[in-house]
Scaffold this motif. Structure first.
Motif, mmCIF file in Angstrom:
data_model
loop_
_atom_site.group_PDB
_atom_site.id
_atom_site.type_symbol
_atom_site.label_atom_id
_atom_site.label_comp_id
_atom_site.label_asym_id
_atom_site.label_seq_id
_atom_site.Cartn_x
_atom_site.Cartn_y
_atom_site.Cartn_z
ATOM 1 N N UNK A 138 -37.707 9.407 -32.844
ATOM 2 C CA UNK A 138 -38.285 9.387 -31.482
ATOM 3 C C UNK A 138 -37.482 8.496 -30.545
ATOM 4 N N UNK A 139 -37.210 9.020 -29.362
ATOM 5 C CA UNK A 139 -36.477 8.261 -28.359
ATOM 6 C C UNK A 139 -34.979 8.256 -28.514
ATOM 7 N N UNK A 140 -34.457 9.024 -29.476
ATOM 8 C CA UNK A 140 -33.015 8.973 -29.747
ATOM 9 C C UNK A 140 -32.173 9.836 -28.813
ATOM 10 N N UNK A 141 -32.756 10.854 -28.199
ATOM 11 C CA UNK A 141 -31.962 11.824 -27.436
ATOM 12 C C UNK A 141 -31.188 11.175 -26.283
ATOM 13 N N UNK A 142 -31.796 10.319 -25.449
ATOM 14 C CA UNK A 142 -30.996 9.668 -24.392
ATOM 15 C C UNK A 142 -29.837 8.849 -24.961
ATOM 16 N N UNK A 143 -30.049 8.228 -26.105
ATOM 17 C CA UNK A 143 -28.988 7.428 -26.721
ATOM 18 C C UNK A 143 -27.872 8.313 -27.247
ATOM 19 N N UNK A 144 -28.248 9.453 -27.813
ATOM 20 C CA UNK A 144 -27.214 10.381 -28.288
ATOM 21 C C UNK A 144 -26.432 10.943 -27.109
ATOM 22 N N UNK A 145 -27.113 11.186 -26.004
ATOM 23 C CA UNK A 145 -26.404 11.639 -24.801
ATOM 24 C C UNK A 145 -25.327 10.631 -24.393
ATOM 25 N N UNK A 146 -25.651 9.347 -24.489
ATOM 26 C CA UNK A 146 -24.673 8.303 -24.163
ATOM 27 C C UNK A 146 -23.496 8.356 -25.125
ATOM 28 N N UNK A 147 -23.788 8.547 -26.409
ATOM 29 C CA UNK A 147 -22.713 8.667 -27.400
ATOM 30 C C UNK A 147 -21.807 9.844 -27.065
ATOM 31 N N UNK A 148 -22.408 10.970 -26.684
ATOM 32 C CA UNK A 148 -21.621 12.165 -26.374
ATOM 33 C C UNK A 148 -20.783 11.984 -25.111
ATOM 34 N N UNK A 149 -21.241 11.134 -24.202
ATOM 35 C CA UNK A 149 -20.424 10.842 -23.018
ATOM 36 C C UNK A 149 -19.128 10.137 -23.415
ATOM 37 N N UNK A 150 -19.205 9.270 -24.417
ATOM 38 C CA UNK A 150 -18.025 8.550 -24.884
ATOM 39 C C UNK A 150 -17.192 9.397 -25.849
ATOM 40 N N UNK A 151 -17.863 10.284 -26.596
ATOM 41 C CA UNK A 151 -17.180 11.106 -27.590
ATOM 42 C C UNK A 151 -17.554 12.574 -27.360
ATOM 43 N N UNK A 152 -17.051 13.184 -26.267
ATOM 44 C CA UNK A 152 -17.460 14.554 -25.930
ATOM 45 C C UNK A 152 -17.092 15.586 -26.990
ATOM 46 N N UNK A 153 -16.081 15.292 -27.802
ATOM 47 C CA UNK A 153 -15.686 16.252 -28.846
ATOM 48 C C UNK A 153 -16.771 16.416 -29.904
ATOM 49 N N UNK A 154 -17.730 15.497 -29.930
ATOM 50 C CA UNK A 154 -18.813 15.589 -30.909
ATOM 51 C C UNK A 154 -19.893 16.596 -30.505
#
Length: 238
Positions: A138-154
């Protein structure tokens, strides 16, 4: 006569380098079977630690074993030592990144991903399964979005991984970055729809297709009766 040649492990089986290679091979085989290292491998680990007290492998293996049993506190302690002794160990970085995701510390996981990418080409991709598991928190999606901003290839491999499980549907739909330009739908969209259809969730599949394709239509109607070329995703693109 010919001189016989023997592999190093036959001539000097107790050499630390030979021991380490054999241990890591055995650990890898056990992990592939979904099991833990056998007693002989663990004994070899103790032997290696006695011969090379500064080596990282014993801490790495025992840390991985602790993580596997859910003892994340002990796992992190052991892996931190392994990482300190072998900063360029991709295995230590991967396992620490996995621990950080399992314990809801995405910023720390991103640091390990960055190092993995320096050690290995696209090394952060190794953490895609861990990210997919983290997405259920729960609550992880905004954090994963941030990760994907730094690592778009993921993004693409992560969405593909998540799309094999219908329970991830809402999370999958929230994660993609805005698409630019025209083009065919990404592979993960077809995978997600196929997953829903395979599980008999036809109404949800159709609603998801409409949301992904931005196409109007009602169940039972033909969206494209002329079968013209369409960028809409299968299986409802007709």
């Amino acid at each position: 006569g010919e001189t016989a040649s023997y592999p190093p492990e036959a001539l000097w089986p107790s050499d630390p380098a030979v021991l380490s290679a054999r241990i890591m091979s055995n650990v890898g085989q056990a992990a592939a079977r979904g099991g833990a290292p056998d007693e002989q491998t663990l004994a070899s680990l103790e032997q290696l630690a006695a011969k090379e007290p500064l080596t990282a492998q014993p801490f790495l293996v025992h840390g991985a074993m602790s993580a596997r049993t859910g003892d994340f506190v002990r796992a992190e302690q052991l892996l931190a030592i392994a990482r300190q002794r072998a900063p360029r160990s991709a295995a230590a970085r991967y396992l620490m990144g996995d621990i950080y995701l399992r314990t809801d510390r995405p910023v720390a996981a991103m640091a390990e991903m960055a190092v993995l990418n320096r050690l290995l080409a696209a090394g952060s991709l190794q953490l895609v399964p861990s990210l997919a598991a983290y997405a259920r928190t729960p609550g992880s999606i905004p954090r994963i979005k941030t990760i994907l901003e730094f690592f778009p290839a993921l993004e693409e491999p992560l969405l593909a991984e998540m799309s094999t499980d219908a329970t991830n549907t809402e999370a999958v739909l929230r994660l993609p970055s805005p698409r630019t330009g025209e083009g065919r739908a990404p592979v993960w969209q077809g995978m997600l729809l196929s997953t829903l259809v395979a599980q008999g969730q036809y109404q949800k599949a159709f609603a998801t297709w409409r949301r992904l394709s931005a196409v109007s239509g009602r169940p039972g109607e033909l969206h494209n009766p002329q079968f013209d070329a369409s960028e809409a995703s299968p299986p409802f693109n007709w």
